[in-house]
Motif scaffolding. Structure first.
Motif, PDB file in Angstrom:
ATOM      1  N   GLU A  44       0.823  -1.204   0.000  1.00  0.00           N
ATOM      2  CA  GLU A  44       0.000   0.000   0.000  1.00  0.00           C
ATOM      3  C   GLU A  44       0.864   1.264   0.000  1.00  0.00           C
ATOM      4  O   GLU A  44       0.406   2.343  -0.373  1.00  0.00           O
ATOM      5  N   GLY A  45       2.105   1.137   0.465  1.00  0.00           N
ATOM      6  CA  GLY A  45       2.954   2.316   0.611  1.00  0.00           C
ATOM      7  C   GLY A  45       2.526   3.176   1.783  1.00  0.00           C
ATOM      8  O   GLY A  45       2.676   4.398   1.766  1.00  0.00           O
ATOM      9  N   PHE A  46       1.964   2.526   2.804  1.00  0.00           N
ATOM     10  CA  PHE A  46       1.499   3.263   3.985  1.00  0.00           C
ATOM     11  C   PHE A  46       2.676   4.010   4.612  1.00  0.00           C
ATOM     12  O   PHE A  46       3.753   3.447   4.790  1.00  0.00           O
ATOM     13  N   ASN A  47       2.457   5.269   4.944  1.00  0.00           N
ATOM     14  CA  ASN A  47       3.506   6.068   5.577  1.00  0.00           C
ATOM     15  C   ASN A  47       3.364   5.966   7.093  1.00  0.00           C
ATOM     16  O   ASN A  47       2.427   6.527   7.658  1.00  0.00           O
ATOM     17  N   PRO A  48       4.298   5.274   7.775  1.00  0.00           N
ATOM     18  CA  PRO A  48       4.166   5.071   9.221  1.00  0.00           C
ATOM     19  C   PRO A  48       4.654   6.258  10.060  1.00  0.00           C
ATOM     20  O   PRO A  48       4.549   6.227  11.279  1.00  0.00           O
ATOM     21  N   VAL A  49       5.166   7.303   9.401  1.00  0.00           N
ATOM     22  CA  VAL A  49       5.781   8.416  10.134  1.00  0.00           C
ATOM     23  C   VAL A  49       4.710   9.386  10.633  1.00  0.00           C
ATOM     24  O   VAL A  49       3.935   9.944   9.843  1.00  0.00           O
ATOM     25  N   LEU A  50       4.694   9.606  11.936  1.00  0.00           N
ATOM     26  CA  LEU A  50       3.788  10.587  12.520  1.00  0.00           C
ATOM     27  C   LEU A  50       4.266  11.987  12.162  1.00  0.00           C
ATOM     28  O   LEU A  50       5.455  12.296  12.276  1.00  0.00           O
ATOM     29  N   VAL A  51       3.329  12.838  11.783  1.00  0.00           N
ATOM     30  CA  VAL A  51       3.662  14.237  11.499  1.00  0.00           C
ATOM     31  C   VAL A  51       2.720  15.112  12.305  1.00  0.00           C
ATOM     32  O   VAL A  51       1.497  15.024  12.148  1.00  0.00           O
ATOM     33  N   PHE A  52       3.289  15.936  13.168  1.00  0.00           N
ATOM     34  CA  PHE A  52       2.514  16.937  13.899  1.00  0.00           C
ATOM     35  C   PHE A  52       3.174  18.287  13.652  1.00  0.00           C
ATOM     36  O   PHE A  52       4.378  18.441  13.856  1.00  0.00           O
ATOM     37  N   ASN A  53       2.376  19.257  13.204  1.00  0.00           N
ATOM     38  CA  ASN A  53       2.879  20.609  12.997  1.00  0.00           C
ATOM     39  C   ASN A  53       1.692  21.568  13.062  1.00  0.00           C
ATOM     40  O   ASN A  53       0.630  21.200  13.562  1.00  0.00           O
ATOM     41  N   ASP A  54       1.857  22.778  12.515  1.00  0.00           N
ATOM     42  CA  ASP A  54       0.763  23.755  12.573  1.00  0.00           C
ATOM     43  C   ASP A  54      -0.454  23.307  11.772  1.00  0.00           C
ATOM     44  O   ASP A  54      -1.586  23.689  12.076  1.00  0.00           O
ATOM     45  N   ASN A  55      -0.219  22.481  10.737  1.00  0.00           N
ATOM     46  CA  ASN A  55      -1.329  22.023   9.908  1.00  0.00           C
ATOM     47  C   ASN A  55      -1.895  20.672  10.333  1.00  0.00           C
ATOM     48  O   ASN A  55      -3.047  20.367  10.031  1.00  0.00           O
ATOM     49  N   LYS A  56      -1.076  19.849  10.987  1.00  0.00           N
ATOM     50  CA  LYS A  56      -1.518  18.522  11.442  1.00  0.00           C
ATOM     51  C   LYS A  56      -1.316  18.441  12.947  1.00  0.00           C
ATOM     52  O   LYS A  56      -0.195  18.388  13.430  1.00  0.00           O
ATOM     53  N   ARG A  57      -2.419  18.395  13.660  1.00  0.00           N
ATOM     54  CA  ARG A  57      -2.338  18.342  15.121  1.00  0.00           C
ATOM     55  C   ARG A  57      -2.784  16.977  15.611  1.00  0.00           C
ATOM     56  O   ARG A  57      -3.679  16.368  15.035  1.00  0.00           O
ATOM     57  N   ARG A  58      -2.175  16.569  16.694  1.00  0.00           N
ATOM     58  CA  ARG A  58      -2.476  15.236  17.233  1.00  0.00           C
ATOM     59  C   ARG A  58      -3.955  15.095  17.576  1.00  0.00           C
ATOM     60  O   ARG A  58      -4.560  14.060  17.346  1.00  0.00           O
ATOM     61  N   ARG A  59      -4.525  16.135  18.141  1.00  0.00           N
ATOM     62  CA  ARG A  59      -5.928  16.054  18.563  1.00  0.00           C
ATOM     63  C   ARG A  59      -6.890  15.913  17.375  1.00  0.00           C
ATOM     64  O   ARG A  59      -8.064  15.608  17.559  1.00  0.00           O
ATOM     65  N   ASP A  60      -6.389  16.146  16.147  1.00  0.00           N
ATOM     66  CA  ASP A  60      -7.243  16.022  14.960  1.00  0.00           C
ATOM     67  C   ASP A  60      -7.005  14.730  14.178  1.00  0.00           C
ATOM     68  O   ASP A  60      -7.602  14.542  13.111  1.00  0.00           O
ATOM     69  N   MET A  61      -6.137  13.855  14.684  1.00  0.00           N
ATOM     70  CA  MET A  61      -5.803  12.634  13.938  1.00  0.00           C
ATOM     71  C   MET A  61      -7.034  11.795  13.615  1.00  0.00           C
ATOM     72  O   MET A  61      -7.099  11.163  12.564  1.00  0.00           O
ATOM     73  N   HIS A  62      -8.011  11.778  14.497  1.00  0.00           N
ATOM     74  CA  HIS A  62      -9.191  10.929  14.296  1.00  0.00           C
ATOM     75  C   HIS A  62     -10.043  11.354  13.109  1.00  0.00           C
ATOM     76  O   HIS A  62     -10.918  10.610  12.675  1.00  0.00           O
ATOM     77  N   ARG A  63      -9.790  12.535  12.558  1.00  0.00           N
ATOM     78  CA  ARG A  63     -10.539  12.978  11.381  1.00  0.00           C
ATOM     79  C   ARG A  63      -9.631  13.395  10.219  1.00  0.00           C
ATOM     80  O   ARG A  63     -10.075  14.069   9.293  1.00  0.00           O
ATOM     81  N   ASP A  64      -8.376  12.980  10.268  1.00  0.00           N
ATOM     82  CA  ASP A  64      -7.432  13.272   9.190  1.00  0.00           C
ATOM     83  C   ASP A  64      -7.957  12.634   7.896  1.00  0.00           C
ATOM     84  O   ASP A  64      -8.140  11.419   7.836  1.00  0.00           O
ATOM     85  N   PRO A  65      -8.216  13.426   6.849  1.00  0.00           N
ATOM     86  CA  PRO A  65      -8.786  12.861   5.619  1.00  0.00           C
ATOM     87  C   PRO A  65      -7.868  11.845   4.933  1.00  0.00           C
ATOM     88  O   PRO A  65      -8.353  10.976   4.207  1.00  0.00           O
ATOM     89  N   ASP A  66      -6.562  11.928   5.178  1.00  0.00           N
ATOM     90  CA  ASP A  66      -5.636  10.968   4.577  1.00  0.00           C
ATOM     91  C   ASP A  66      -5.876   9.547   5.073  1.00  0.00           C
ATOM     92  O   ASP A  66      -5.464   8.583   4.412  1.00  0.00           O
ATOM     93  N   PHE A  67      -6.511   9.405   6.239  1.00  0.00           N
ATOM     94  CA  PHE A  67      -6.712   8.091   6.838  1.00  0.00           C
ATOM     95  C   PHE A  67      -8.172   7.644   6.864  1.00  0.00           C
ATOM     96  O   PHE A  67      -8.496   6.647   7.499  1.00  0.00           O
ATOM     97  N   ALA A  68      -9.027   8.384   6.174  1.00  0.00           N
ATOM     98  CA  ALA A  68     -10.467   8.077   6.215  1.00  0.00           C
ATOM     99  C   ALA A  68     -10.750   6.649   5.745  1.00  0.00           C
ATOM    100  O   ALA A  68     -11.534   5.924   6.369  1.00  0.00           O
ATOM    101  N   ARG A  69     -10.100   6.220   4.666  1.00  0.00           N
ATOM    102  CA  ARG A  69     -10.345   4.871   4.123  1.00  0.00           C
ATOM    103  C   ARG A  69      -9.933   3.792   5.117  1.00  0.00           C
ATOM    104  O   ARG A  69     -10.606   2.774   5.265  1.00  0.00           O
ATOM    105  N   TYR A  70      -8.822   4.015   5.825  1.00  0.00           N
ATOM    106  CA  TYR A  70      -8.345   3.038   6.810  1.00  0.00           C
ATOM    107  C   TYR A  70      -9.276   2.982   8.026  1.00  0.00           C
ATOM    108  O   TYR A  70      -9.526   1.911   8.568  1.00  0.00           O
ATOM    109  N   ARG A  71      -9.795   4.140   8.427  1.00  0.00           N
ATOM    110  CA  ARG A  71     -10.766   4.144   9.537  1.00  0.00           C
ATOM    111  C   ARG A  71     -12.021   3.373   9.133  1.00  0.00           C
ATOM    112  O   ARG A  71     -12.567   2.604   9.932  1.00  0.00           O
ATOM    113  N   GLU A  72     -12.472   3.563   7.899  1.00  0.00           N
ATOM    114  CA  GLU A  72     -13.661   2.851   7.415  1.00  0.00           C
ATOM    115  C   GLU A  72     -13.430   1.342   7.425  1.00  0.00           C
ATOM    116  O   GLU A  72     -14.344   0.572   7.756  1.00  0.00           O
ATOM    117  N   GLN A  73     -12.223   0.905   7.064  1.00  0.00           N
ATOM    118  CA  GLN A  73     -11.910  -0.530   7.090  1.00  0.00           C
ATOM    119  C   GLN A  73     -12.050  -1.087   8.507  1.00  0.00           C
ATOM    120  O   GLN A  73     -12.616  -2.161   8.708  1.00  0.00           O
TER     121      GLN A  73
END
Length: 195
Positions: A44-73
Motif C-alpha cells: 500500500e505504501g502506507f507512511n508510518p511516520v507521525l507528522v505533527f505541525n501547525d497544519n496537522k495536530r495530534r488532537r485532529d488525527m481521528h478525522r485526518d482525511p488521509d486516513f479516512a479509508r483506513y478508519r472505514e476498514q
C-alpha cells in the motif's frame, strides 16, 4: 462476519506471506465469514511516520482525511487479523506506525476523565499471527511477554477489543520449525472460526 487482515512484511516470498495465504484460504472456505479484505501495509505504501505541525495536530488525527479509508476498514470489520513477524521482541515499525495513526483518540477511544478511557471499537475481536526466529517461548521467558502485553493490553483492550487470540510461531528460520504443520493449523483455524 467481516474480516480485515492487516499484513505487515515487505517480502511476498516470506513465511509471513505464506501465513497470510492460509488465513485467506481458510476464511474463504468458512461459511460464517461473508467477506475478507486485506490491507498490505508495505504494498500500500502506507507512511508510518507521525507528522505533527501547525497544519496537522495530534488532537485532529481521528478525522485526518488521509486516513479516512483506513478508519472505514476498521469500522467495517468484525474481526481484525494482524499477520507480522516479531523483530526485536515487537511488531515491525511499519505496523506500529499504522497503530499510532489509526487508533487515535476520538476514533478508537474516548477520554472520560477516569483512569481508563472508553474503548470505541467494542464488539470486535482480534487475532495476532506472528513468526520469529527464536524459540516460541522466547517472548514469555526472556521479555516477560512484552509482545502480548503490548498488543492485548496497551492497544486492543484499551480501545475496547477484549477478545484477542495469539498465534506466536517460533523457530521459523529453522528446518525443524514445522512450517507445514503450523501453516495448516492457521488454515484449519480460519476454516472454522466464528466470531
Amino acid at each position: 462476519m467481516k474480516v480485515l487482515i492487516i499484513y505487515t512484511h515487505p517480502n511476498h516470498q516470506s513465511l509471513s506471506y505464506a501465513f497470510l495465504q492460509e488465513v485467506i484460504r481458510g476464511s474463504t472456505e468458512n461459511t460464517a465469514i461473508e467477506d475478507v479484505r486485506v490491507l498490505d501495509l508495505y504494498e500500500e505504501g502506507f507512511n508510518p511516520v507521525l507528522v505533527f505541525n501547525d497544519n496537522k495536530r495530534r488532537r485532529d488525527m481521528h478525522r485526518d482525511p488521509d486516513f479516512a479509508r483506513y478508519r472505514e476498514q476498521l469500522l467495517w470489520a468484525d474481526k481484525i487479523v494482524f499477520v507480522y513477524p516479531i523483530w526485536w521482541g515487537r511488531p515491525p515499525a511499519m505496523l506500529m506506525g499504522y497503530i499510532d495513526q489509526m487508533f487515535a483518540s476520538g476514533f478508537a477511544y474516548k477520554d472520560t476523565g477516569k483512569m481508563l478511557p472508553e474503548g470505541l471499537l467494542k464488539g470486535k475481536s482480534a487475532i495476532c499471527i506472528s513468526v520469529m526466529k527464536g524459540p516460541t517461548n522466547y517472548p514469555l521467558l526472556w521479555l516477560n511477554n512484552a509482545h502480548k502485553v503490548l498488543m492485548r493490553k496497551a492497544l486492543l483492550n484499551y480501545v475496547g477489543i477484549k477478545k484477542v487470540k495469539f498465534f506466536e510461531f517460533g523457530m521459523m528460520e529453522s528446518p525443524k520449525g514445522k512450517h507445514k504443520e503450523k501453516l495448516n493449523k492457521i488454515y484449519r483455524y480460519f476454516q472454522t472460526v466464528a466470531h
